[in-house]
Design a protein around this motif. Sequence first.
Motif: not given
Length: 194
Positions: A37, A40, A46, A50
């Motif tokens: 989070s 991001l 995304y 990741e």
Amino acid sequence: MDITELHNERELLGQVAAGDEPAFRTILRFYHPRVFSHALTFTKSYPEAEEITQDIFLRIWQQREKLPEIENFRNYLFILGRNQIISAMRRQVIKTDAAAEDPMEDMLIPDRQYQYKETYALILKAVDKLPPRQREVFTMSRLEHLSHEQIAQKLNISKAAVNWHIVQALNTLRAYLANYPEVLIFLIAIAPMY
């Protein structure tokens, strides 16, 4: 639910340091959503968030023998995450710069001139909202490109105080410019490395 309700975090970290994969998975399951989070929020991507998150946990696993020495794992994770995010953003800026054939020619394109002027105006507007000392230190550091030591000498304050003012200014600017990620990347890109 806090991880300490499940297990003693220091005990878990000791197990991870000894190579215990189930203990590492417990740490990973608990912290992965928070780290992802956070990544991001800054990358707005995304896949990139990741990748950063995976890099962070891979690094923790590869350097697991150091875990028992860490006093505050949450702070350690935050600092590791912040450094990974900054590195990823710097790589992105460098990649973007490398893609341009001639940076000076790029500056001559009217649309780019307008975009740079707008970005700079937005940054100056945000800087104007800083408290006076933070504004002064931030301006000397980021816009006049003075070192922490030079700023400390000019303002007769410690280098630690200079660093504190810059961190506070960046936090304020990050909040003010949250809807302008390209401006945040620009601010990071012009940050001197001391």
